[in-house]
Design a protein around this motif. Structure first.
Motif, PDB file in Angstrom:
ATOM      1  N   GLU A 360       1.241  -1.304  -0.143  1.00 34.90           N
ATOM      2  CA  GLU A 360       0.091  -0.489  -0.192  1.00 34.90           C
ATOM      3  C   GLU A 360       1.084   0.961  -0.032  1.00 34.90           C
ATOM      4  OE1 GLU A 360      -2.678   2.086  -0.780  1.00 34.90           O
ATOM      5  OE2 GLU A 360      -4.052   0.573  -0.148  1.00 34.90           O
ATOM      6  N   GLN A 361       1.067   1.952  -1.152  1.00 33.49           N
ATOM      7  CA  GLN A 361       1.482   3.751  -1.259  1.00 33.49           C
ATOM      8  C   GLN A 361       0.455   4.460  -0.144  1.00 33.49           C
ATOM      9  OE1 GLN A 361       3.692   1.319  -4.615  1.00 33.49           O
ATOM     10  NE2 GLN A 361       3.430   3.778  -4.167  1.00 33.49           N
ATOM     11  N   ASP A 362      -0.917   4.362  -0.132  1.00 31.32           N
ATOM     12  CA  ASP A 362      -1.393   5.562  -0.734  1.00 31.32           C
ATOM     13  C   ASP A 362      -1.781   6.210   1.013  1.00 31.32           C
ATOM     14  OD1 ASP A 362      -4.158   7.679  -0.582  1.00 31.32           O
ATOM     15  OD2 ASP A 362      -4.561   6.671  -1.545  1.00 31.32           O
ATOM     16  N   MET A 363      -0.745   7.711   1.340  1.00 32.01           N
ATOM     17  CA  MET A 363      -1.468   7.754   2.600  1.00 32.01           C
ATOM     18  C   MET A 363      -2.477   8.274   2.979  1.00 32.01           C
ATOM     19  SD  MET A 363       1.739  10.862   2.408  1.00 32.01           S
ATOM     20  CE  MET A 363       1.109  11.382   1.153  1.00 32.01           C
ATOM     21  N   ARG A 364      -3.756   8.236   2.312  1.00 34.16           N
ATOM     22  CA  ARG A 364      -4.942   8.089   2.806  1.00 34.16           C
ATOM     23  C   ARG A 364      -5.426   7.278   3.916  1.00 34.16           C
ATOM     24  NH1 ARG A 364      -7.626  10.176  -2.929  1.00 34.16           N
ATOM     25  NH2 ARG A 364      -6.405   8.480  -3.598  1.00 34.16           N
TER      26      ARG A 364
END
Length: 627
Positions: A360-364
């Motif tokens: 996972e790379q999405d900071m959200r």
């Protein structure tokens, strides 16, 4: 002995590449990783030996292996130059490269082609070392092209994903545009001075009485185009954020210590040319400042943790080019070094987070990770403080030097650089707050598997965090070891770091205050107000423009990609069709002539004898009539 050690320095990573390419799969993942790492560690150890020697003797080591090209009075050797600049560069190329290789042993352990990955990493380091230690522009060009090739191989390493393949092709093609500029610059310099050797060029330029400044300016401009490609400056910067498609260790290697610093190295190496071309220097400073600001604004709203760091890299490179354009080469080198420390730590830290969240790379979809990942959190916090210019961390000293230099030479560029620096502090702590604070926003499955990364991942982070903290000590205001060390390289004397007076203290205070304001705004927005960026569809207005990177990629696609595709389609459908008709027509004529001609070859001896006699009579008749 120096020649043998220099060959060990250069060839050790290449040997690691060969071993992993041919035997890595059979050796196993752990052994292939160990061989890849050890080969770079050997180069690092030899670099330290030469660094200590040069630091003591102050005499550069020039090694000529053999005459490579000699045409009339033009001569190029295949040789190495180990001096203050090349050894300083090699220290962080091989040192940080060793840490990244060590990190990769754990990070890439589950990949079935781990041996191939280490082979590419080793080849990348080999070409970067070649670029740095070359004694002339042609050897530099070999390394320059080599790192471009390796970046293509590494960015597209997970080639089953077509988007990653597209990112690799984009990096390769955009770098080729810059490389053409570099090659033209090399041709101009070679034609002007009949040499590409750095030392000979410096002597020739210093002793020239009728120097053609216009031709030299053209050469410097072309070299700068090459630097724009490798070091991701406007307009050739869009490849670097897309390079995040590669595995995270690749991002750290490309963005921190190797490829993107090549342009800065080349301009610093050829400072004696750029000092004589003030117009080109001014252009470098302006492009650097604009790049820094544009990239910083884009970084404000990105949600991919690696994309934020990518635009941060472009922005910091812009500050380095600003320093180069102002003639402060030693200041640019200082920021290159400190940036290598904290940016490598940040990229590897982001990889640790991605590793824990299973890709996972999405900071959200992150948050609350500081308790589960304390080492990663602390090391990334230290590096974020450094890049934000918080006092006593390394980035404070190097960034402050750039801002002071800009204030002394060009107030508007100082203002632009200061705004970019404030934005840097904001988006870095936006990253930290969204990733490590508040509650976890991912899935329950991810939450149940949250854990700190293995020691092989956290150990490089700790080392880099320590360097990011204390790295600024190499160039303290009024007592700069770095400036004294690099002084022999520059035609203009590299003065001591700014002596502290009222103006310097005031500017320093303004820079620190600006950074703290950026951090405070991020704190209010993402901690106090618990603001989490919305889904892509909900983004509107200016934020949408920034989120879509000013639509530069779309503009390039419309102006260049589609037009080239249209031109190629025209040639395919019309020009090639016409030419093929002509070619096939000539082929049919030839085929028909040969079909009729082969009827004469029917195997009849009588016919052959008749033709022989007839031909002989014709020849004798011609000779008789001619007399």
């Amino acid at each position: 002995m120096d020649t043998n050690l220099a060959l060990v320095l250069v060839l050790a990573p290449f040997l690691g590449f060969l071993i992993n390419v041919f035997f890595g799969k059979s050796l196993g993942k752990t052994v292939s990783g160990a061989i890849g790492t050890l080969s770079v560690v050997i180069s690092f150890a030899v670099t330290i030996y030469f660094f200590l020697q040069i630091n003591q003797t102050q005499q550069p080591i020039s090694i000529s292996l053999f005459d490579w090209i000699q045409i009339s009075n033009f001569k190029v050797d295949l040789g190495f130059l180990l001096d203050q600049l090349s050894l300083l560069w090699l220290l962080f190329v091989t040192g940080i490269g060793s840490l990244i290789h060590l990190y990769s042993i754990s990070y890439m352990h589950d990949d079935e082609k781990m041996h191939q990955f280490f082979a590419y990493l080793n080849l990348f380091v080999f070409f970067m070392i070649t670029l740095v230690v070359g004694s002339n522009l042609l050897v530099l060009f070999i390394g320059w092209e080599g790192v471009g090739l390796c970046s293509y191989l590494l960015i597209g390493f997970w080639y089953k994903n077509q988007d990653y393949n597209d990112a690799a092709k984009k990096a390769f093609i955009m770098n080729r545009i810059g490389d053409l500029g570099l090659l033209v610059g090399i041709f101009i310099i070679g034609s002007m001075f009949s040499t590409l050797d750095y030392a000979t060029l410096k002597t020739a330029i210093a002793g020239a009485t009728d120097l053609n400044i216009y031709a030299l300016s053209a050469a410097a401009f072309c070299l700068f185009i090459g630097a724009c490609g490798k070091s991701a400056q406007i307009p050739l910067y869009t490849w670097l954020p897309d390079a995040m498609a590669g595995p995270t260790p690749v991002s750290a290697l490309i963005h921190a210590a190797t490829m993107v610093t090549a342009g800065i190295f080349m301009i610093t190496r050829l400072n004696f040319i750029f000092d004589l071309t003030p117009d080109v220097q001014s252009l470098i400073a302006i492009i650097g400042a604009i790049t820094s600001l544009v990239a910083a604004t884009i970084g404000l709203v990105q949600n991919d943790i690696k994309k934020v760091l990518a635009y941060s890299t472009v922005s910091q490179l812009g500050l380095m080019f600003l320093a180069l354009g102002l003639g402060a080469y030693e200041v640019a080198v200082f920021h290159v070094i400190t940036h290598a420390f904290f940016k490598a730590c940040l990229f590897l830290g982001s990889g640790s987070v991605i590793h824990a969240l299973h890709g996972e790379q999405d900071m959200r979809k992150m948050g609350g990770l500081r308790k589960a990942m304390p080492v990663t959190f602390i090391t990334m916090l230290v590096s974020s403080l450094a890049i934000s210019g918080v006092p006593l961390f390394s980035g404070f000293f190097s960034k402050d030097e750039i801002l002071l230099t800009a204030f002394e030479h060009n107030i508007p560029l100082y203002v632009v650089a200061s705004i970019a620096s404030i934005m840097t502090a904001f988006y870095m702590f936006r990253l930290m707050f969204l990733t490590f604070f508040k509650d976890f926003r991912g899935t329950e499955h991810q939450k149940s598997h949250l854990h700190e990364s293995p020691a092989l991942i956290t150990f490089p982070l700790i080392i880099l965090a320590i360097l990011a903290t204390f790295g600024g000590l190499i160039s303290l205001p009024g007592n700069s070891w770095l400036n004294s060390y690099l002084a022999p390289l520059f035609t203009k004397v590299a003065g001591e770091a700014h002596h502290l007076g009222t103006t310097e203290y005031t500017l320093m205070g303004v820079a620190v205050l600006g950074g703290l304001v950026g951090i405070f705004i991020a704190y209010i927005k993402y901690i106090k107000q618990n603001n989490v960026p919305g889904e892509d569809e909900s983004i509107t207005g200016v934020t949408k423009v920034l989120y879509n990177k000013y639509y530069v990629d779309e503009a390039y696609d419309y102006l260049f990609v589609r037009s080239i595709n249209g031109l190629s389609k025209f040639f395919r459908d019309y020009v090639e069709t016409s030419l093929s008709a002509l070619v096939f027509g000539l082929g049919k004529v030839t085929n028909e002539i040969s079909y009729q001609g082969r009827k004469l070859q029917n195997g009849s001896i009588g016919l052959y004898l008749f033709a022989f006699v007839l031909g002989l009579c014709a020849i004798v008749s011609y000779i008789f009539l001619a007399q």
